[in-house]
Design a protein around this motif. Structure first.
Motif, PDB file in Angstrom:
ATOM      1  N   ALA A  29       8.934  -2.581   1.007  1.00 38.26           N
ATOM      2  CA  ALA A  29       9.950  -1.898   0.245  1.00 38.26           C
ATOM      3  C   ALA A  29       9.722  -1.808  -1.356  1.00 38.26           C
ATOM      4  O   ALA A  29       9.979  -0.713  -1.953  1.00 38.26           O
ATOM      5  N   TYR A  30       8.617  -2.406  -1.901  1.00 35.81           N
ATOM      6  CA  TYR A  30       8.081  -2.393  -3.191  1.00 35.81           C
ATOM      7  C   TYR A  30       7.032  -1.089  -3.158  1.00 35.81           C
ATOM      8  O   TYR A  30       7.489  -0.137  -3.973  1.00 35.81           O
ATOM      9  N   GLN A  31       6.642  -0.901  -2.208  1.00 37.10           N
ATOM     10  CA  GLN A  31       5.624   0.333  -2.009  1.00 37.10           C
ATOM     11  C   GLN A  31       6.457   1.551  -1.868  1.00 37.10           C
ATOM     12  O   GLN A  31       6.075   2.757  -2.563  1.00 37.10           O
ATOM     13  N   GLN A  35       6.614   4.897  -4.358  1.00 44.94           N
ATOM     14  CA  GLN A  35       6.003   6.196  -3.800  1.00 44.94           C
ATOM     15  C   GLN A  35       6.916   7.426  -4.224  1.00 44.94           C
ATOM     16  O   GLN A  35       6.486   8.625  -4.224  1.00 44.94           O
ATOM     17  N   LYS A  36       8.155   7.174  -4.546  1.00 45.54           N
ATOM     18  CA  LYS A  36       9.199   8.151  -5.156  1.00 45.54           C
ATOM     19  C   LYS A  36       8.988   8.300  -6.355  1.00 45.54           C
ATOM     20  O   LYS A  36       9.561   9.384  -7.118  1.00 45.54           O
ATOM     21  N   VAL A  37       8.038   7.350  -7.364  1.00 41.35           N
ATOM     22  CA  VAL A  37       8.056   7.541  -8.730  1.00 41.35           C
ATOM     23  C   VAL A  37       6.908   8.597  -8.996  1.00 41.35           C
ATOM     24  O   VAL A  37       5.683   8.414  -8.150  1.00 41.35           O
ATOM     25  N   ASP A  38       6.973   9.315  -9.776  1.00 44.81           N
ATOM     26  CA  ASP A  38       5.666  10.239 -10.212  1.00 44.81           C
ATOM     27  C   ASP A  38       4.530   9.413 -10.970  1.00 44.81           C
ATOM     28  O   ASP A  38       4.651   8.942 -11.775  1.00 44.81           O
ATOM     29  N   SER A  39       3.455   9.261  -9.920  1.00 42.92           N
ATOM     30  CA  SER A  39       2.300   8.269 -10.585  1.00 42.92           C
ATOM     31  C   SER A  39       1.615   9.039 -11.457  1.00 42.92           C
ATOM     32  O   SER A  39       0.905   8.238 -12.352  1.00 42.92           O
ATOM     33  N   GLN A  40       1.781  10.513 -11.869  1.00 36.61           N
ATOM     34  CA  GLN A  40       1.167  10.799 -13.313  1.00 36.61           C
ATOM     35  C   GLN A  40       1.993   9.995 -14.590  1.00 36.61           C
ATOM     36  O   GLN A  40       1.202   9.973 -15.643  1.00 36.61           O
ATOM     37  N   LYS A  41       3.381   9.594 -14.242  1.00 34.97           N
ATOM     38  CA  LYS A  41       3.965   8.924 -15.416  1.00 34.97           C
ATOM     39  C   LYS A  41       3.445   7.470 -15.777  1.00 34.97           C
ATOM     40  O   LYS A  41       3.780   6.836 -16.626  1.00 34.97           O
ATOM     41  N   LEU A  42       2.822   6.931 -14.850  1.00 37.20           N
ATOM     42  CA  LEU A  42       2.431   5.449 -14.837  1.00 37.20           C
ATOM     43  C   LEU A  42       1.039   5.349 -15.257  1.00 37.20           C
ATOM     44  O   LEU A  42       0.245   6.182 -15.080  1.00 37.20           O
ATOM     45  N   GLU A  43       0.530   4.398 -16.319  1.00 43.20           N
ATOM     46  CA  GLU A  43      -0.331   4.050 -16.837  1.00 43.20           C
ATOM     47  C   GLU A  43      -1.551   3.366 -15.726  1.00 43.20           C
ATOM     48  O   GLU A  43      -2.577   3.973 -15.549  1.00 43.20           O
ATOM     49  N   LYS A  44      -0.800   2.619 -14.902  1.00 48.25           N
ATOM     50  CA  LYS A  44      -1.525   1.932 -13.881  1.00 48.25           C
ATOM     51  C   LYS A  44      -0.790   1.940 -12.577  1.00 48.25           C
ATOM     52  O   LYS A  44       0.434   1.723 -12.612  1.00 48.25           O
ATOM     53  N   PRO A  45      -1.278   2.126 -11.612  1.00 44.50           N
ATOM     54  CA  PRO A  45      -0.409   2.107 -10.387  1.00 44.50           C
ATOM     55  C   PRO A  45       0.152   0.518 -10.084  1.00 44.50           C
ATOM     56  O   PRO A  45      -0.461  -0.472 -10.523  1.00 44.50           O
ATOM     57  N   PRO A  46       1.303   0.563  -9.704  1.00 41.74           N
ATOM     58  CA  PRO A  46       2.122  -1.014  -9.822  1.00 41.74           C
ATOM     59  C   PRO A  46       1.464  -1.675  -8.554  1.00 41.74           C
ATOM     60  O   PRO A  46       1.027  -1.245  -7.556  1.00 41.74           O
ATOM     61  N   THR A  47       1.451  -2.959  -8.996  1.00 38.60           N
ATOM     62  CA  THR A  47       1.128  -3.918  -7.657  1.00 38.60           C
ATOM     63  C   THR A  47       2.012  -4.943  -7.495  1.00 38.60           C
ATOM     64  O   THR A  47       2.780  -5.344  -8.389  1.00 38.60           O
ATOM     65  N   GLU A  74      -2.552 -18.121 -10.539  1.00 33.78           N
ATOM     66  CA  GLU A  74      -3.879 -18.385 -10.470  1.00 33.78           C
ATOM     67  C   GLU A  74      -4.711 -18.113  -9.293  1.00 33.78           C
ATOM     68  O   GLU A  74      -5.795 -17.502  -9.356  1.00 33.78           O
ATOM     69  N   VAL A  75      -3.886 -18.077  -8.278  1.00 33.14           N
ATOM     70  CA  VAL A  75      -4.507 -17.774  -7.106  1.00 33.14           C
ATOM     71  C   VAL A  75      -4.422 -16.245  -6.341  1.00 33.14           C
ATOM     72  O   VAL A  75      -5.475 -15.465  -6.368  1.00 33.14           O
ATOM     73  N   ALA A  76      -3.288 -15.653  -6.461  1.00 30.86           N
ATOM     74  CA  ALA A  76      -2.881 -14.350  -6.106  1.00 30.86           C
ATOM     75  C   ALA A  76      -3.271 -13.259  -7.038  1.00 30.86           C
ATOM     76  O   ALA A  76      -3.916 -12.420  -6.925  1.00 30.86           O
ATOM     77  N   LYS A  77      -3.013 -13.487  -8.428  1.00 23.53           N
ATOM     78  CA  LYS A  77      -2.882 -12.679  -9.324  1.00 23.53           C
ATOM     79  C   LYS A  77      -4.476 -12.623  -9.888  1.00 23.53           C
ATOM     80  O   LYS A  77      -5.346 -11.665  -9.964  1.00 23.53           O
ATOM     81  N   ASP A  78      -4.700 -13.808 -10.565  1.00 21.02           N
ATOM     82  CA  ASP A  78      -6.022 -14.068 -11.499  1.00 21.02           C
ATOM     83  C   ASP A  78      -6.997 -14.200 -10.281  1.00 21.02           C
ATOM     84  O   ASP A  78      -8.375 -13.554 -10.544  1.00 21.02           O
ATOM     85  N   GLY A  79      -6.964 -14.986  -9.517  1.00 18.41           N
ATOM     86  CA  GLY A  79      -8.188 -15.468  -8.393  1.00 18.41           C
ATOM     87  C   GLY A  79      -8.454 -14.149  -7.551  1.00 18.41           C
ATOM     88  O   GLY A  79      -9.619 -14.113  -7.193  1.00 18.41           O
ATOM     89  N   ALA A  83      -2.290  -7.499  -6.551  1.00 17.58           N
ATOM     90  CA  ALA A  83      -1.949  -6.980  -5.245  1.00 17.58           C
ATOM     91  C   ALA A  83      -2.158  -7.902  -4.189  1.00 17.58           C
ATOM     92  O   ALA A  83      -2.762  -7.225  -3.099  1.00 17.58           O
ATOM     93  N   SER A  84      -1.928  -8.932  -4.028  1.00 16.24           N
ATOM     94  CA  SER A  84      -2.210 -10.203  -3.093  1.00 16.24           C
ATOM     95  C   SER A  84      -1.472 -11.070  -2.566  1.00 16.24           C
ATOM     96  O   SER A  84       0.090 -11.182  -3.148  1.00 16.24           O
ATOM     97  N   LEU A  85      -1.332 -11.370  -1.501  1.00 13.14           N
ATOM     98  CA  LEU A  85      -0.651 -12.385  -0.786  1.00 13.14           C
ATOM     99  C   LEU A  85      -1.442 -13.739  -0.813  1.00 13.14           C
ATOM    100  O   LEU A  85      -2.305 -13.690  -0.304  1.00 13.14           O
ATOM    101  N   ALA A  86      -0.817 -14.866  -1.372  1.00 17.64           N
ATOM    102  CA  ALA A  86      -1.236 -16.191  -1.272  1.00 17.64           C
ATOM    103  C   ALA A  86      -0.267 -17.163  -0.543  1.00 17.64           C
ATOM    104  O   ALA A  86       0.718 -17.055  -0.879  1.00 17.64           O
TER     105      ALA A  86
END
Length: 177
Positions: A29-31, A35-47, A74-79, A83-86
């Motif tokens: 659902a997040y992805q 996908q409906k948002v103009d990626s040109q307007k985003l500084e970084k792609p969302p994760t 610590e595990v999903a984001k930093d480690g 864009a991760s599943l812990a």
């Protein structure tokens, strides 16, 4: 039961069989929303990073609520670089298993969802002698290498003077006896 949902944060309590499916559906659902948002307007792609914590019902809720943000940050984001599943199994004595992955695994032309990979791993390890073998290998390596601060998700470099192949073969032969 949704405990909190605000902005891009969600905290929910789910039955074990539905937790990974819910995480997968949330990621989809997040992805789709972005996908409906103009990626040109985003500084970084969302994760999206998600922590799924499996605990026993007798574990104090405050313990789980302390562990979940650590697993996520610590595990999903930093480690694992976002864009991760812990996923972690937390018992009264502490974490007993931990797994982290990016949402899609494999070659770019043959991607598989992280939850499907974890489901496959659980099926392969369920009621198999491999589980005992993995546990024994951890015990042996802990003793040989003096790795007393072992914890799920930790990694270790083994020196070249230890023949891991021979050690693993010996443990397999021992388990077959």
């Amino acid at each position: 039961f949704v405990v909190y949902a605000g902005g891009d944060d969600v905290l929910a309590m789910l039955p074990v069989p539905k937790a990974l499916t819910c995480a997968d559906q949330l990621a989809t659902a997040y992805q789709e929303a972005f996908q409906k948002v103009d990626s040109q307007k985003l500084e970084k792609p969302p994760t999206l990073s998600v922590a799924v914590l499996f605990t026993h019902m007798t574990l104090a809720l405050t313990t789980a609520l302390r562990e979940a943000p650590r697993l996520l940050d610590e595990v999903a984001k930093d480690g694992n670089h976002r864009a991760s599943l812990a996923v972690e199994v937390l018992k009264r004595g502490g974490a007993t298993a931990q797994w982290v992955s990016h949402w899609k695994r494999g070659e770019s032309h043959d991607l598989t969802s992280a939850t499907a990979c974890l489901d496959d791993l659980v099926i392969q390890l369920r009621d198999q002698p491999y589980t005992t073998l993995l546990y024994r290998m951890r015990q042996v390596l802990t003793k040989i290498l003096g790795w007393w601060d072992w914890r799920p998700g930790a990694s270790l470099t083994v020196s070249d003077d230890i023949d891991l192949t021979a050690l693993l073969q010996a443990e397999i032969c021992s388990s077959l006896d």
